[in-house]
Design an enzyme around this catalytic site. Structure first.
Site, PDB file in Angstrom:
ATOM      1  N   CYS A  61      22.971   3.255 -12.161  1.00 49.53           N
ATOM      2  CA  CYS A  61      21.822   4.049 -11.730  1.00 49.53           C
ATOM      3  C   CYS A  61      21.511   3.786 -10.255  1.00 49.53           C
ATOM      4  CB  CYS A  61      20.631   3.783 -12.650  1.00 49.53           C
ATOM      5  SG  CYS A  61      19.328   5.028 -12.551  1.00 49.53           S
ATOM      6  N   ARG A  82      20.221  11.311  -5.354  1.00 51.24           N
ATOM      7  CA  ARG A  82      19.396  10.188  -5.786  1.00 51.24           C
ATOM      8  C   ARG A  82      18.690  10.432  -7.123  1.00 51.24           C
ATOM      9  NH1 ARG A  82      14.041   8.906  -4.952  1.00 51.24           N
ATOM     10  NH2 ARG A  82      13.517   6.685  -4.963  1.00 51.24           N
ATOM     11  N   GLU A 105      23.466  -1.054 -20.377  1.00 49.01           N
ATOM     12  CA  GLU A 105      22.781  -2.281 -20.797  1.00 49.01           C
ATOM     13  C   GLU A 105      21.658  -2.029 -21.787  1.00 49.01           C
ATOM     14  OE1 GLU A 105      20.362  -0.934 -17.239  1.00 49.01           O
ATOM     15  OE2 GLU A 105      22.432  -0.811 -17.943  1.00 49.01           O
ATOM     16  N   HIS A 137      22.626   3.881 -18.134  1.00 45.70           N
ATOM     17  CA  HIS A 137      22.299   2.470 -18.369  1.00 45.70           C
ATOM     18  C   HIS A 137      23.004   1.934 -19.626  1.00 45.70           C
ATOM     19  CE1 HIS A 137      18.902   1.965 -15.478  1.00 45.70           C
ATOM     20  NE2 HIS A 137      18.807   3.269 -15.635  1.00 45.70           N
ATOM     21  N   ARG A 159      15.567   8.638 -14.805  1.00 42.28           N
ATOM     22  CA  ARG A 159      15.437   9.038 -13.395  1.00 42.28           C
ATOM     23  C   ARG A 159      16.804   8.939 -12.711  1.00 42.28           C
ATOM     24  NH1 ARG A 159      10.895   5.856 -10.354  1.00 42.28           N
ATOM     25  NH2 ARG A 159      11.902   4.107 -11.388  1.00 42.28           N
ATOM     26  N   GLY A 178      16.957   0.558 -11.132  1.00 39.00           N
ATOM     27  CA  GLY A 178      15.615   0.240 -10.664  1.00 39.00           C
ATOM     28  C   GLY A 178      15.137   1.343  -9.744  1.00 39.00           C
TER      29      GLY A 178
END
Length: 252
Positions: free
Chosen positions: A78, A108, A204, A202, A143, A46
């Site tokens: 992430c 980050r 998922e 990710h 990102r 997120g």
């Protein structure tokens, strides 16, 4: 049976279980007391600064830190990886609170902005050895952060090659570019340290369930019983992925 919690403040908490149809019980976590009802926890991707502000608003940080210290399995993907790092650089002005526990330094937004998101085949020999299947995994990087340094107790599960201009000779104390420094050839994108699992990508958002299976089996090491009898891949694509989606079920 183990109960998996998914921190549901913001981000891809729905996709984590909608993407794998795991045969386990799962609950959304938004309040500190809810952590007492779960045996393991996923901190999803997120916007890490937004998630940190919401966690602070709900007074979740003390409970999350205690959950990690108790040795219960925790997986950060992430932004969740950033949360679990002991140190994060490249943050927005003012920084953000971290849960910590993972002995590493994370940048980050190492891989850039949303438009610089990408997919790549990652070599995952440890995952393949335990879960079977191919020696590679298709990583979805949105990102995405990267681990620049990891402590001696951290097991590297996957890394990714980067060019010198991508690495930018970062100063790991600030995240700034150094005038002179040694170039690196790769960054770390998946690790495990004891009860903590971290991925910069990710899983998922793919139909490959091996990372979720790997994480659930970590519960066995803490004495929790986990059922994987209903493990069925789902048809989940990445082209319409939204970080704030809330229209998919968590567990089936």
């Amino acid at each position: 049976m183990a109960v998996v919690g998914v921190l549901a403040l913001q981000g891809s908490f729905n996709e984590h279980m909608a993407g794998t149809r795991l045969g386990v019980k799962g609950v959304e976590i938004r309040k500190p007391e809810q952590l007492h009802t779960v045996t393991s926890l996923i901190i999803p991707g997120g916007e890490s600064t937004t998630m940190a502000k919401l966690a602070e608003y709900h007074n979740l940080f003390p409970a999350l830190r205690e959950f990690v210290k108790m040795g219960k399995p925790v997986w950060g993907t992430c932004a969740g990886l950033i949360f679990l790092a002991n140190k994060a650089i490249g943050q927005k002005t003012g920084g953000q609170d971290l849960v910590g526990g993972l002995d590493c330094t994370v940048h980050r937004n190492f891989f850039g902005s949303q438009i610089q998101s990408f997919e790549a085949e990652l070599s995952v020999p440890q995952l393949a050895s335990q879960e079977g299947g191919a020696e590679t995994f298709r990583g979805v990087f949105i990102r995405a952060p990267a681990i620049l340094e990891a402590g001696p107790e951290v097991q590297v599960l996957a890394d990714y090659p980067v060019s010198s201009d991508r690495l930018l000779n970062l100063d790991t104390s600030t995240g700034d570019k150094k005038e002179n420094g040694e170039e690196e050839s790769k960054v770390i994108v998946a690790v495990r340290q004891g009860n903590i699992l971290g991925t910069a990508f990710h899983p998922e958002l793919t139909a490959d369930t091996r990372w979720h299976s790997y994480f659930l089996k970590m519960s066995n090491e803490t004495g929790e019983e986990v059922s994987l009898s209903s493990l069925v891949p789902a048809q989940v694509g990445t082209s319409h992925y939204q970080l704030t989606r809330s229209d998919l079920p968590i567990f089936q």
